[in-house]
Design a protein around this motif. Structure first.
Motif, short mmCIF file in Angstrom:
data_model
loop_
_atom_site.label_atom_id
_atom_site.label_comp_id
_atom_site.label_asym_id
_atom_site.label_seq_id
_atom_site.Cartn_x
_atom_site.Cartn_y
_atom_site.Cartn_z
N TRP A 177 9.38 -4.04 48.29
CA TRP A 177 9.96 -5.38 48.24
C TRP A 177 9.32 -6.34 49.24
O TRP A 177 9.89 -7.35 49.59
CB TRP A 177 11.48 -5.36 48.41
N GLY A 178 8.12 -6.00 49.71
CA GLY A 178 7.41 -6.89 50.63
C GLY A 178 6.79 -8.05 49.87
O GLY A 178 6.78 -8.09 48.64
N PRO A 179 6.25 -9.03 50.62
CA PRO A 179 5.60 -10.15 49.97
C PRO A 179 4.41 -9.68 49.14
O PRO A 179 3.78 -8.68 49.48
CB PRO A 179 5.16 -11.04 51.13
N ARG A 180 4.12 -10.41 48.06
CA ARG A 180 3.04 -9.97 47.18
C ARG A 180 2.43 -11.14 46.43
O ARG A 180 3.12 -12.09 46.09
CB ARG A 180 3.51 -8.92 46.20
N THR A 181 1.14 -10.99 46.17
CA THR A 181 0.46 -12.00 45.37
C THR A 181 0.89 -11.89 43.91
O THR A 181 0.98 -12.90 43.22
CB THR A 181 -1.07 -11.84 45.45
N LEU A 182 1.13 -10.66 43.44
CA LEU A 182 1.50 -10.47 42.04
C LEU A 182 2.20 -9.14 41.85
O LEU A 182 1.75 -8.12 42.37
CB LEU A 182 0.25 -10.53 41.14
N ASP A 183 3.29 -9.19 41.11
CA ASP A 183 4.03 -7.99 40.73
C ASP A 183 4.26 -8.06 39.23
O ASP A 183 4.78 -9.06 38.73
CB ASP A 183 5.37 -7.94 41.48
N LEU A 184 3.83 -7.04 38.51
CA LEU A 184 4.01 -6.95 37.07
C LEU A 184 4.79 -5.68 36.77
O LEU A 184 4.32 -4.59 37.07
CB LEU A 184 2.66 -6.93 36.34
N ASP A 185 5.98 -5.83 36.19
CA ASP A 185 6.84 -4.69 35.89
C ASP A 185 7.12 -4.60 34.40
O ASP A 185 7.49 -5.61 33.78
CB ASP A 185 8.19 -4.81 36.61
N ILE A 186 6.97 -3.40 33.83
CA ILE A 186 7.38 -3.19 32.44
C ILE A 186 8.90 -3.09 32.45
O ILE A 186 9.47 -2.16 33.04
CB ILE A 186 6.75 -1.92 31.85
N LEU A 187 9.55 -4.06 31.82
CA LEU A 187 11.01 -4.10 31.78
C LEU A 187 11.53 -3.32 30.58
O LEU A 187 12.47 -2.52 30.71
CB LEU A 187 11.50 -5.54 31.69
N LEU A 188 10.95 -3.59 29.42
CA LEU A 188 11.35 -2.97 28.16
C LEU A 188 10.09 -2.61 27.39
O LEU A 188 9.12 -3.38 27.40
CB LEU A 188 12.19 -3.94 27.31
N PHE A 189 10.10 -1.47 26.73
CA PHE A 189 8.96 -1.05 25.92
C PHE A 189 9.49 -0.67 24.55
O PHE A 189 9.85 0.49 24.30
CB PHE A 189 8.24 0.14 26.56
N GLY A 190 9.60 -1.66 23.67
CA GLY A 190 10.18 -1.43 22.35
C GLY A 190 11.56 -0.81 22.48
O GLY A 190 12.37 -1.26 23.29
N GLU A 191 11.80 0.20 21.72
CA GLU A 191 13.09 0.90 21.75
C GLU A 191 13.03 2.14 22.64
O GLU A 191 13.97 2.94 22.65
CB GLU A 191 13.48 1.32 20.32
N GLN A 192 11.96 2.31 23.40
CA GLN A 192 11.76 3.54 24.15
C GLN A 192 12.60 3.60 25.42
O GLN A 192 12.76 2.60 26.13
CB GLN A 192 10.29 3.71 24.52
N LEU A 193 13.09 4.77 25.69
CA LEU A 193 13.73 5.12 26.95
C LEU A 193 12.73 6.03 27.66
O LEU A 193 12.42 7.11 27.16
CB LEU A 193 15.06 5.83 26.69
N ILE A 194 12.18 5.58 28.79
CA ILE A 194 11.11 6.31 29.48
C ILE A 194 11.58 6.65 30.88
O ILE A 194 12.04 5.77 31.61
CB ILE A 194 9.82 5.47 29.55
N ASP A 195 11.47 7.91 31.25
CA ASP A 195 11.84 8.34 32.60
C ASP A 195 10.85 9.40 33.07
O ASP A 195 11.07 10.60 32.91
CB ASP A 195 13.27 8.87 32.63
N ILE A 196 9.73 8.91 33.60
CA ILE A 196 8.71 9.78 34.15
C ILE A 196 8.40 9.27 35.55
O ILE A 196 8.77 8.14 35.89
CB ILE A 196 7.44 9.82 33.25
N PRO A 197 7.75 10.07 36.39
CA PRO A 197 7.56 9.64 37.78
C PRO A 197 6.93 8.25 37.95
O PRO A 197 7.33 7.49 38.81
CB PRO A 197 6.67 10.73 38.36
N ARG A 198 5.97 7.89 37.12
CA ARG A 198 5.29 6.59 37.28
C ARG A 198 6.00 5.42 36.60
O ARG A 198 5.66 4.27 36.84
CB ARG A 198 3.87 6.66 36.71
#
Length: 159
Positions: free
Chosen positions: A89-110
């Motif tokens: 949560w530090g300052p950043r030039t850019l943060d890109l987060d995958i919020l939703l990926f179609g209908e997929q529920l994804i729970d892997i380490p990355r």
């Protein structure tokens, strides 16, 4: 086959609005991916005190990439924009987060989708609401309307 994917964008360093515009252009160049929508830009307070305000948006992509391939492409864009992962949560030039990926529920380490903090972040939910209907149901069963009802529009300013 392609999936509709929603990406959260955020920046609070080095001309944040310009960082987001540049990132959107870069996302439009990802292989097998089309930028199909963008929310308005919003400003919000940082999650940690003493940091500059963030500029945030959400983008909709149609992609034929698998989730981790898209994540790699997004992290490459972050790196091209000088992203440094020094503190959570530090300052950043850019943060890109995958919020939703179609209908997929994804729970892997990355990668966890829907994004694990989605329901807590007005700076993500309100821009997302510009791109999907309120009755949109996430892969975990919650609707966008339910999430919005528990996350007030506080501290946000639409640009």
């Amino acid at each position: 086959m392609s999936s509709r994917v929603h990406i959260g964008l955020g920046s609070n360093l080095a001309e944040p609005a310009e960082q987001l515009r540049s990132a959107l252009q870069a996302m439009a160049q990802i292989a097998r991916t089309e930028l199909v929508g963008t929310s308005a830009f919003y400003t919000s307070d940082s999650l940690l005190p003493g940091q500059p305000r963030y500029t945030n948006a959400v983008a909709a992509l149609d992609t034929g990439l698998e989730p981790l391939a898209l994540l790699d492409a997004l992290q490459a864009i972050e790196n091209q924009h000088g992203r440094v992962r020094a503190e959570r949560w530090g300052p950043r030039t850019l943060d890109l987060d995958i919020l939703l990926f179609g209908e997929q529920l994804i729970d892997i380490p990355r990668l966890q989708v829907p994004h694990t903090q989605l329901h807590l972040r007005a700076f993500v939910l309100y821009p997302l609401a510009e791109l999907v209907p309120a009755d949109y149901q996430l892969a975990d069963g919650r609707t966008l309307a339910q999430l919005l009802a528990h996350c007030p529009f506080v501290g946000l300013e639409r640009l």
